[in-house]
Design an enzyme around this catalytic site. Structure first.
Site, PDB file in Angstrom:
ATOM      1  N   HIS A 307     -10.230  22.377 -67.061  1.00 36.57           N
ATOM      2  CA  HIS A 307     -10.451  22.988 -65.712  1.00 36.57           C
ATOM      3  C   HIS A 307     -12.002  23.333 -65.477  1.00 36.57           C
ATOM      4  O   HIS A 307     -12.640  23.763 -66.637  1.00 36.57           O
ATOM      5  CB  HIS A 307      -9.638  24.236 -65.370  1.00 36.57           C
ATOM      6  CG  HIS A 307      -9.497  24.523 -64.263  1.00 36.57           C
ATOM      7  ND1 HIS A 307     -10.305  25.508 -63.628  1.00 36.57           N
ATOM      8  CD2 HIS A 307      -8.616  24.503 -63.456  1.00 36.57           C
ATOM      9  CE1 HIS A 307     -10.036  25.715 -62.268  1.00 36.57           C
ATOM     10  NE2 HIS A 307      -8.980  24.896 -62.123  1.00 36.57           N
ATOM     11  N   ASP A 364      -1.503  21.430 -63.092  1.00 32.58           N
ATOM     12  CA  ASP A 364      -1.067  20.173 -62.796  1.00 32.58           C
ATOM     13  C   ASP A 364      -0.226  19.676 -63.972  1.00 32.58           C
ATOM     14  O   ASP A 364       0.573  18.462 -63.793  1.00 32.58           O
ATOM     15  CB  ASP A 364      -2.293  19.061 -62.156  1.00 32.58           C
ATOM     16  CG  ASP A 364      -2.519  19.491 -61.010  1.00 32.58           C
ATOM     17  OD1 ASP A 364      -4.003  19.389 -60.828  1.00 32.58           O
ATOM     18  OD2 ASP A 364      -1.874  19.873 -59.999  1.00 32.58           O
TER      19      ASP A 364
HETATM   20  C1  SDX Z   1      -7.151  21.233 -60.054  1.00 31.53           C
HETATM   21  O1  SDX Z   1     -11.299  23.700 -59.201  1.00 31.53           O
HETATM   22  C2  SDX Z   1     -10.081  24.233 -58.987  1.00 31.53           C
HETATM   23  O2  SDX Z   1      -9.629  25.396 -59.111  1.00 31.53           O
HETATM   24  C3  SDX Z   1      -9.024  23.139 -59.039  1.00 31.53           C
HETATM   25  C4  SDX Z   1      -7.538  23.579 -59.097  1.00 31.53           C
HETATM   26  C5  SDX Z   1      -7.054  24.161 -57.949  1.00 31.53           C
HETATM   27  O3  SDX Z   1      -6.097  25.149 -58.035  1.00 31.53           O
HETATM   28  O4  SDX Z   1      -7.710  23.948 -56.725  1.00 31.53           O
HETATM   29  O5  SDX Z   1      -7.322  24.271 -60.400  1.00 31.53           O
HETATM   30  C6  SDX Z   1      -6.440  22.125 -59.255  1.00 31.53           C
HETATM   31  O6  SDX Z   1      -7.849  20.339 -59.488  1.00 31.53           O
HETATM   32  C7  SDX Z   1      -6.804  21.336 -61.770  1.00 31.53           C
HETATM   33  C8  SDX Z   1      -7.726  20.054 -62.337  1.00 31.53           C
HETATM   34  C9  SDX Z   1      -6.814  18.784 -62.303  1.00 31.53           C
HETATM   35  N1  SDX Z   1      -7.632  17.935 -62.819  1.00 31.53           N
HETATM   36  C10 SDX Z   1      -7.042  17.387 -64.035  1.00 31.53           C
HETATM   37  O7  SDX Z   1      -6.181  17.642 -64.801  1.00 31.53           O
HETATM   38  C11 SDX Z   1      -8.053  15.973 -64.471  1.00 31.53           C
HETATM   39  C12 SDX Z   1      -8.411  16.057 -65.895  1.00 31.53           C
HETATM   40  N2  SDX Z   1      -9.276  17.139 -66.085  1.00 31.53           N
HETATM   41  C13 SDX Z   1     -10.666  16.604 -66.172  1.00 31.53           C
HETATM   42  O8  SDX Z   1     -10.939  15.512 -65.452  1.00 31.53           O
HETATM   43  C14 SDX Z   1     -11.477  17.974 -65.891  1.00 31.53           C
HETATM   44  O9  SDX Z   1     -11.267  18.633 -67.014  1.00 31.53           O
HETATM   45  C15 SDX Z   1     -11.995  18.589 -64.702  1.00 31.53           C
HETATM   46  C16 SDX Z   1     -12.194  17.691 -63.650  1.00 31.53           C
HETATM   47  C17 SDX Z   1     -10.617  19.395 -64.413  1.00 31.53           C
HETATM   48  C18 SDX Z   1     -13.020  19.700 -65.152  1.00 31.53           C
HETATM   49  O10 SDX Z   1     -14.247  18.938 -65.425  1.00 31.53           O
HETATM   50  P1  SDX Z   1     -15.689  19.665 -65.573  1.00 31.53           P
HETATM   51  O11 SDX Z   1     -15.579  21.085 -65.425  1.00 31.53           O
HETATM   52  O12 SDX Z   1     -16.569  19.001 -64.657  1.00 31.53           O
HETATM   53  O13 SDX Z   1     -15.736  19.555 -67.244  1.00 31.53           O
HETATM   54  P2  SDX Z   1     -16.466  18.064 -67.532  1.00 31.53           P
HETATM   55  O14 SDX Z   1     -16.119  16.921 -67.057  1.00 31.53           O
HETATM   56  O15 SDX Z   1     -18.004  18.332 -67.590  1.00 31.53           O
HETATM   57  O16 SDX Z   1     -16.005  18.302 -69.180  1.00 31.53           O
HETATM   58  C19 SDX Z   1     -16.291  18.726 -70.078  1.00 31.53           C
HETATM   59  C20 SDX Z   1     -16.049  18.195 -71.275  1.00 31.53           C
HETATM   60  C21 SDX Z   1     -16.476  16.645 -71.282  1.00 31.53           C
HETATM   61  O17 SDX Z   1     -17.016  16.353 -72.670  1.00 31.53           O
HETATM   62  P3  SDX Z   1     -18.383  16.168 -73.336  1.00 31.53           P
HETATM   63  O18 SDX Z   1     -19.145  15.142 -72.354  1.00 31.53           O
HETATM   64  O19 SDX Z   1     -18.843  17.635 -73.644  1.00 31.53           O
HETATM   65  O20 SDX Z   1     -18.000  15.683 -74.805  1.00 31.53           O
HETATM   66  O21 SDX Z   1     -14.683  18.240 -71.631  1.00 31.53           O
HETATM   67  C22 SDX Z   1     -14.274  16.758 -71.483  1.00 31.53           C
HETATM   68  C23 SDX Z   1     -15.368  15.938 -70.857  1.00 31.53           C
HETATM   69  O22 SDX Z   1     -15.359  14.692 -71.387  1.00 31.53           O
HETATM   70  N3  SDX Z   1     -13.083  16.886 -70.661  1.00 31.53           N
HETATM   71  C24 SDX Z   1     -12.001  16.096 -71.131  1.00 31.53           C
HETATM   72  C25 SDX Z   1     -11.055  16.266 -70.291  1.00 31.53           C
HETATM   73  N4  SDX Z   1     -11.371  17.397 -69.184  1.00 31.53           N
HETATM   74  C26 SDX Z   1     -12.823  17.407 -69.494  1.00 31.53           C
HETATM   75  N5  SDX Z   1     -11.836  15.134 -72.064  1.00 31.53           N
HETATM   76  C27 SDX Z   1     -10.268  14.590 -72.100  1.00 31.53           C
HETATM   77  N6  SDX Z   1      -9.510  15.014 -71.320  1.00 31.53           N
HETATM   78  C28 SDX Z   1      -9.769  15.832 -70.080  1.00 31.53           C
HETATM   79  N7  SDX Z   1      -8.687  16.232 -69.368  1.00 31.53           N
END
Ligand code: SDX
Length: 428
Positions: A307, A364
């Site tokens: 998140h 989710d």
């Molecule tokens: C919602 O913002 C809100 O409030 C949203 C929400 C709401 O109520 O409105 O809460 C609803 O959208 C919840 C999130 C639902 N999405 C998912 O479940 C999709 C999977 N999650 C990710 O794609 C990710 O965690 C995000 C998009 C939710 C957040 O991404 P960020 O904050 O941009 O973080 P990032 O992509 O920079 O990740 C940081 C690190 C990275 O690795 P490094 O480059 O540091 O090595 O964490 C890794 C990412 O690759 N990472 C994951 C991951 N989420 C982040 N790796 C594997 N699986 C994941 N799910």
């Protein structure tokens, strides 16, 4: 003594006020930055470090896993309130009295019809159309049938637009589902509660009575509360920036629906179930999917994990996980996918890749398991998120308009070509 921040550039110092929120969050107020520094701006892709507004609606603390709507803890609201009460709270700032809530519901019921010509628009969609695309289109199309909802300057005009969209969106959501499964586009029963009426509109068969199930109504009501607002997330920021041009409420909501559709945002609840089903089909070995999620060369992410703000457990995920056990027990459903989800959570919370990046289950991760138990098909999971988020979008849009916020227009850092002369095609 108010705090300030000092910025030094090329030996020159610039001072900016620091604003402090109710819960002691601090933010550097850079409203004068570009003017004071003769053109210097900030750069913050994804706005990870940038506050877009001051808001009194929702407070969340990602480090401590706190979520409050208008000061009330999400745990208390999920336990003690109903969805329409929470909608009123988010939009108008206070929990309604019995009289206020009855009037609010009656005003919504008075608008619970949708022009029959909207059915002609729905007829034009193929059955295979994703309901989120249908809903974004229909919500925008509603403007044509409710022109008074566009130029809302007075609070009364705003109220009329608000009760209209709260009344008509559940109808459109149910119709988007019924179109996919070939059922007539029918209404429910205004004598029922808001959520119970929605379920009847969704599932009532033409030839039979719809007997609602108290467990189903109460668990959907709770899920909608948990999704109702979440401060400046992607779709809410979309609603605000579209509304900041003084585009009407309906089209601002339509834009929010489009943003929510994305698999990184609200579309994740559908992606989670698809991922869990894939793990089940693959023999239930989640280790392969964990490895894919950690592989930088693999675009696969563990859906429902991570998140932007919560670097601790998403408090909503905790409530939904508990509720999933209760709902499946109450309905006598044994869904192996719930056990796969719990196993995946256990493994991830012991895996340094996830622990180091503070990746926990989000809202989710478990919600789809409950939606499925309630008989809601997977392609309708994100529309359920939209139905829940509708009051939050409305509240944020209304706050932005009442506070007379300026039109949203971020700056950029240009990294393209410098000036060059046109070259005739014969010379390219
Ligand atoms: C919602 O913002 C809100 O409030 C949203 C929400 C709401 O109520 O409105 O809460 C609803 O959208 C919840 C999130 C639902 N999405 C998912 O479940 C999709 C999977 N999650 C990710 O794609 C990710 O965690 C995000 C998009 C939710 C957040 O991404 P960020 O904050 O941009 O973080 P990032 O992509 O920079 O990740 C940081 C690190 C990275 O690795 P490094 O480059 O540091 O090595 O964490 C890794 C990412 O690759 N990472 C994951 C991951 N989420 C982040 N790796 C594997 N699986 C994941 N799910």
């Amino acid at each position: 003594m108010s705090k300030t921040a000092i910025l030094e550039i090329d030996g020159k110092k610039y001072e900016f006020p620091i604003v402090e929120g109710t819960e002691n969050e601090l933010a550097i107020d850079i409203k004068s930055l570009r003017g004071d520094t003769n053109g210097i701006t900030t750069l913050d892709p994804g706005y990870k470090n940038t506050g877009s507004c001051e808001s009194a609606i929702t407070f969340l603390n990602g480090e401590e896993g706190i979520l409050r709507y208008r000061g009330y803890a999400i745990e208390e609201l999920a336990e003690k309130a109903d969805f329409l009460e929470v909608a009123y709270l988010l939009i108008f700032g206070e929990l309604p009295t019995k009289t206020q809530l009855e009037k609010f519901h009656n005003d919504i019921k008075a608008q619970s019809h949708v022009d029959e010509d909207v059915k002609k628009i729905i007829d034009g969609f193929p059955k295979s159309a994703h309901p989120m695309g249908v809903l974004s289109s229909l919500t925008s199309a509603l403007v044509a049938f409710n022109p008074s909802s566009v130029n809302v300057d007075s609070e009364e005009e705003m109220y009329n637009a608000i009760v209209r969209i709260l009344a008509k969106f559940p109808v459109l959501t149910a119709w988007a589902y019924r179109k996919r499964v070939g059922l007539p586009l029918d209404y429910g029963d205004d004598n029922l509660g808001y959520v119970e009426n929605f379920l009847k509109m969704m599932f009532k068969k033409p030839s039979g009575e719809y007997n609602s199930n108290k467990v189903v109504v109460e668990s959907l009501d709770k899920l909608l509360i948990l999704h109702a607002d979440h401060e400046q997330n992607c779709s809410t920021s979309t609603v605000r920036i579209v509304g900041s041009s003084h585009a009407g409420l309906f089209v601002s909501i339509s834009a929010g629906i489009a943003a929510l559709w994305g698999p990184l945002h609200g579309g994740a609840n559908q992606a989670v179930i698809e991922m869990l089903e894939a793990i089940k089909e693959d023999g239930g070995d989640s280790k392969k999917f964990m490895a894919k999620a950690k592989d930088k060369d693999d675009p696969f992410r563990l859906m429902g994990f991570g998140h932007r703000v919560y670097k601790n457990f998403d408090p909503r995920a905790k409530i939904i996980k508990r509720s999933a056990d209760n709902v499946l027990d109450a309905l006598g459903i044994d869904d192996p996918v719930l056990d796969i989800a719990k196993g995946l959570e256990r493994e991830a919370l012991e895996d340094s890749y996830f622990v180091d990046r503070k990746l926990y289950p989000n809202v989710d991760f478990y919600s789809g398991i409950i939606y499925r138990a309630l008989g809601i098909p997977v392609e309708m999971f994100t529309p359920m998120f939209a139905l829940g988020r509708l009051p939050g979008w409305i509240a944020q849009w209304r706050e932005m308009r009442l506070r007379k916020e300026p039109i949203g227009r971020p700056r950029q850092v240009y990294i393209g070509e410098s000036l060059r002369s046109f070259k005739d095609i014969s010379k390219r």
